[in-house]
Design a protein around this motif. Structure first.
Motif, short mmCIF file in Angstrom:
data_model
loop_
_atom_site.label_atom_id
_atom_site.label_comp_id
_atom_site.label_asym_id
_atom_site.label_seq_id
_atom_site.Cartn_x
_atom_site.Cartn_y
_atom_site.Cartn_z
N TYR A 214 0.83 -1.21 0.00
CA TYR A 214 0.00 0.00 0.00
C TYR A 214 0.86 1.25 0.00
CZ TYR A 214 -3.64 3.29 1.50
OH TYR A 214 -4.51 4.36 1.60
N HIS A 217 2.20 1.83 -3.43
CA HIS A 217 1.10 2.32 -4.26
C HIS A 217 0.86 3.81 -4.01
CE1 HIS A 217 -3.05 2.82 -5.68
NE2 HIS A 217 -3.40 3.15 -4.45
N ALA A 280 -3.18 -6.82 -7.44
CA ALA A 280 -2.38 -5.66 -7.03
C ALA A 280 -1.01 -5.68 -7.69
CB ALA A 280 -2.23 -5.64 -5.51
N ASP A 319 -5.32 -1.53 -7.77
CA ASP A 319 -4.70 -2.20 -6.64
C ASP A 319 -5.11 -1.61 -5.29
OD1 ASP A 319 -3.39 0.06 -7.54
OD2 ASP A 319 -1.42 -0.56 -6.82
N GLN A 322 -7.52 -3.47 -2.99
CA GLN A 322 -7.04 -4.82 -2.67
C GLN A 322 -6.15 -4.83 -1.43
OE1 GLN A 322 -8.80 -6.84 -4.28
NE2 GLN A 322 -9.47 -5.20 -5.65
#
Length: 392
Positions: A214, A217, A280, A319, A322
């Motif tokens: 995360y 991302h 992802a 993603d 997710q």
């Protein structure tokens, strides 16, 4: 008469889309403001990163105080959306880039923390087996709302104040219409923030890797969303007049960000079949490659740059839900809410630094190297997801 499931979900989509249009107002109106007054790169970034920092502060306060639990979440969401719209209106009377304008952006972000997370809470109360679809759809509304300011900017005839006014009215309308939604049969009180989740987030390998993915991302996502209009305008200006380049840049930003609306919903459906970590990972492979190709294509043919940026926008979003779902899947049930709250807060805290640093680094090095650096986030996230899929 109480609204049914899909009527309530539809209302929530309107609320999230219109209220979240406030997020990137400053990015959409920045060219217009800079035409009137000089704004330093630091303050340019602060107008966007201030929203991120405000969101983090608002999310933590809301979680610690348990506001959606102690009060009707529809009321919390409504008050937050209306307040955000009113606060955003102060940009009309503030000096562009001033401390007052930056403070208004911070407070807008704090109020938006009472819109998106609370809307998610209401949405999941309407289903169990289709919660992935509900969450993905709501995220799609957030993405579309994030793109809307660039569409508003196209209707402003060059007047950035009209964009501010339209977005503020949209948010106020969202807060009012949100009161028509009903709470679903699975609505329940979420756990308040539990400080012990910090230990769980570190000691649980799968949750730790979901956090890592995360963060990678988020390193890329909000830097791209916040600055893609500026990047596109500078690239296009090498081939056409600046005014025309700015208009096309707004179109590019809207199309690229909004394209993630569709891919996020589709990605959620696919993830239920092939695995959340796999979706992802593949999304980050594409988005990371697009970041590199965007850096290479900067200043090149307009059509090529446009296509790459749109693909980047389409691949940069699927993603996102997710990672939250992976945390929920692997967390102890009594800590799932708090772990997702902590994940969101830390991720948005990271975006404060990336959004703030982006234009400053671009002034030193130029835009292509900075765009390429955005690909480091997906690279880190890919590594984390590969390790997670390999974990028994």
């Amino acid at each position: 008469m109480a609204a049914g499931k899909w009527a309530s979900v539809g209302i929530l989509l309107v609320v999230e889309c219109f209220a979240l249009s406030l997020w990137f107002v400053s990015a959409a109106i920045l060219p217009g403001m800079m035409a009137e007054t000089e704004i330093t790169p630091f303050r340019q970034a602060a107008l966007s990163s201030g929203v991120q920092l405000g969101f983090v502060a608002g999310a933590l306060v809301s979680a610690v105080l348990g506001l959606p639990d102690r009060f009707d979440p529809r009321r919390v969401m409504g008050i937050a959306a209306v307040s955000a719209g009113v606060i955003n209106l102060t940009l009309l009377v503030s000096v562009p880039g001033s401390t007052a304008a930056i403070a208004a952006r911070f407070m807008t972000g704090a109020m938006l923390a009472g819109v998106y997370p609370v809307g998610m809470k209401i949405a999941v109360g309407w289903g169990e087996k289709d919660r992935g679809f509900l969450v993905g759809t709501l995220l799609g509304a957030l993405i579309l709302g994030s793109a809307l300011p660039h569409l508003f900017a196209l209707t402003g005839s060059g007047d950035w104040r009209l964009t501010v006014l339209i977005a503020s009215i949209a948010a106020i309308f969202a807060g009012l219409v949100g009161q028509l939604a009903s709470l679903g049969p699975h609505h329940a009180r979420a756990a308040r923030f539990d400080p012990s989740v910090v230990v769980t987030a570190w000691t649980n390998r799968k949750i730790r890797l979901a956090y890592a993915g995360y963060f990678g991302h988020m390193w890329e996502l909000y830097s791209m969303w916040a600055w893609i209009a500026v990047i596109a305008a500078l690239s296009y200006a090498r081939h056409m007049p600046e005014e025309r380049a700015a208009t096309l840049a707004s179109v590019t930003a809207f199309v690229s960000i909004a394209s993630g609306t569709v891919t996020s919903v589709i990605g959620g459906r696919i993830a239920d079949r092939v695995g959340k970590a796999d979706v992802a990972l593949y999304a980050m492979v594409v988005s990371g490659a697009c970041a590199v190709f965007t850096a290479i294509a900067f200043g090149g043919p307009v059509w090529l740059f446009f296509l790459i940026v749109v693909l980047w926008g389409a691949s940069i979003s699927p993603d996102s839900p997710q990672f939250s779902a992976l945390v929920a899947d692997n967390a102890p049930s009594h800590q799932a809410g708090s772990l997702m709250t902590l994940q969101t807060a830390l991720g948005f805290a990271l975006t404060f630094f990336t959004v703030q640093a982006t234009p400053v680094l671009a002034e030193w090095w130029g835009w292509p190297p900075v765009i390429a650096i955005m690909a480091l986030g997906p690279a880190f996230g890919i590594y984390a997801m590969a390790r997670l899929t390999a974990t028994p």
